[in-house]
Design a protein around this motif. Structure first.
Motif: not given
Length: 358
Positions: A108-123, A207-210
């Motif tokens: 997800l980070n490679v595709l522009g998002g952030n898995v840390y934030i998404w996991s809390q939002k979604h999971n 920041w690095v992935s963004k």
């Protein structure tokens, strides 16, 4: 607002269901995580994205129409990687090895998002409090779209079933360049939910992935293809990905058959067993279509996913039979649409009704 609590005092339904599902895996002697089918699909999707990118950037077709078609295909592939690879990885269901799940989730980070934030939002928020106002960020599309009658209503909502497709198309852009940053700086996942404190490594990853995403998907194409073609191509890809991602998630929860819950007090307690709440707020679609199931990573089996998020989607067709049988025995209404189009029709009808309801 206090933490939402479900009435799990007598979870007979879910206990029975879990016993039967566990027995299925034991009798088959198979793991609940992904298998060779998922790994092969991952290879196909990732290689397709890489080849499409290399073709567009370093061997750009002379035909603008052909380039546009490839950009559209890239948008679908980006969404499919999210559905199949990232989604299973972030849920810990891709592999029995934690590092593999983490690696796949990081796509997800490679595709522009952030898995840390998404996991809390979604999971956590979405899966725990599905369709609960103020807790489930997935139904918070205010003020542009009103998904149920207890959200604020504005005059333009009467047209939301018409303009929703355009808004869905730009959600990927907002996700990558706005929403992640809003959650990052505010420290809030949803209206009533604060984000778990990020470690130094997570801050660096963010920041690095963004920066790397902007570098590879925008700056590199600027240099090799040109500014205008890059902007047009990127917008086509992003719009396609946004439409596909949004439609798939909306069809599971924002339809006429799904229930919505609005907390009425600080001591909100939902008088329903958690598992039954998931079934009441979730609807399947096109489960007989093998092509849809392959492309959507089993997200058309949304009921099974919400009940067993740590089971890989490759097992959902079989789990579906067990869930249906158990629901029938306990007198629980199992909701599903036979096709994607019937689900889309219900979604638009729901938006139209919610846009004018008092």
């Amino acid at each position: 607002m206090s933490k939402i609590k479900f009435n799990n005092s007598n979870p007979e339904f879910f206990n029975t269901l879990k016993t039967r599902v566990n027995a299925y895996f034991e009798n088959k002697s198979i793991k609940e995580t992904g298998n060779y089918k998922l790994y092969f699909k991952t290879a196909i999707l990732v290689s397709s994205l890489v080849l499409s990118y290399l073709w567009l950037v370093f061997n750009t077709p002379e035909s603008n129409l052909f380039s546009t078609v490839i950009c559209i295909i890239m948008g679908v592939i980006v969404a499919a990687i999210g559905f199949n690879v990232m989604h299973d990885g972030a849920h810990g269901s891709y592999s029995s090895r934690k590092w593999v799940n983490k690696f796949m989730g990081f796509s997800l980070n490679v595709l522009g998002g952030n898995v840390y934030i998404w996991s809390q939002k979604h999971n956590i928020n979405h899966h725990s409090y599905t369709n609960v106002e103020g807790m489930d960020d997935d139904i918070d599309i205010k003020p542009f779209i009103r998904v149920h009658n207890n959200q604020p209503r504005y005059w333009f909502h009467r047209f939301q079933h018409v303009y929703s497709l355009f808004l869905y198309g730009i959600t990927y852009l907002f996700w990558v360049f706005s929403n992640d940053f809003k959650k990052y700086f505010s420290g809030k996942i949803a209206e009533h939910t604060h984000m778990t404190k990020m470690s130094v490594a997570e801050h660096i990853n963010f920041w690095v992935s963004k920066v790397l995403y902007v570098f590879f998907f925008i700056l590199v194409p600027f240099f090799f293809v040109g500014i205008v073609p890059t902007i047009v191509g990127y917008l086509v890809m992003a719009f396609t990905a946004g439409v596909v991602i949004s439609i798939v998630f909306q069809l599971a929860h924002v339809v006429e058959e799904a229930e919505f819950i609005t907390p009425t007090s600080d001591n909100m307690k939902i008088e329903t067993e958690w598992a039954k709440h998931q079934i009441n707020t979730t609807v399947n679609f096109a489960t007989k279509s093998k092509s849809m199931s392959w492309l959507l990573g089993g997200l058309n089996f949304q009921v099974e996913h919400h009940l067993f998020p740590r089971i890989s989607h490759v097992h959902y067709p079989e789990i579906n039979k067990i869930v249906k049988q158990t629901c029938s025995e306990f007198g629980i209404v199992y909701k599903e649409f036979p096709t994607v189009f019937s689900a889309i029709k219900s979604h638009l009808s729901h938006l139209k009704a919610a846009g004018v309801a008092a």
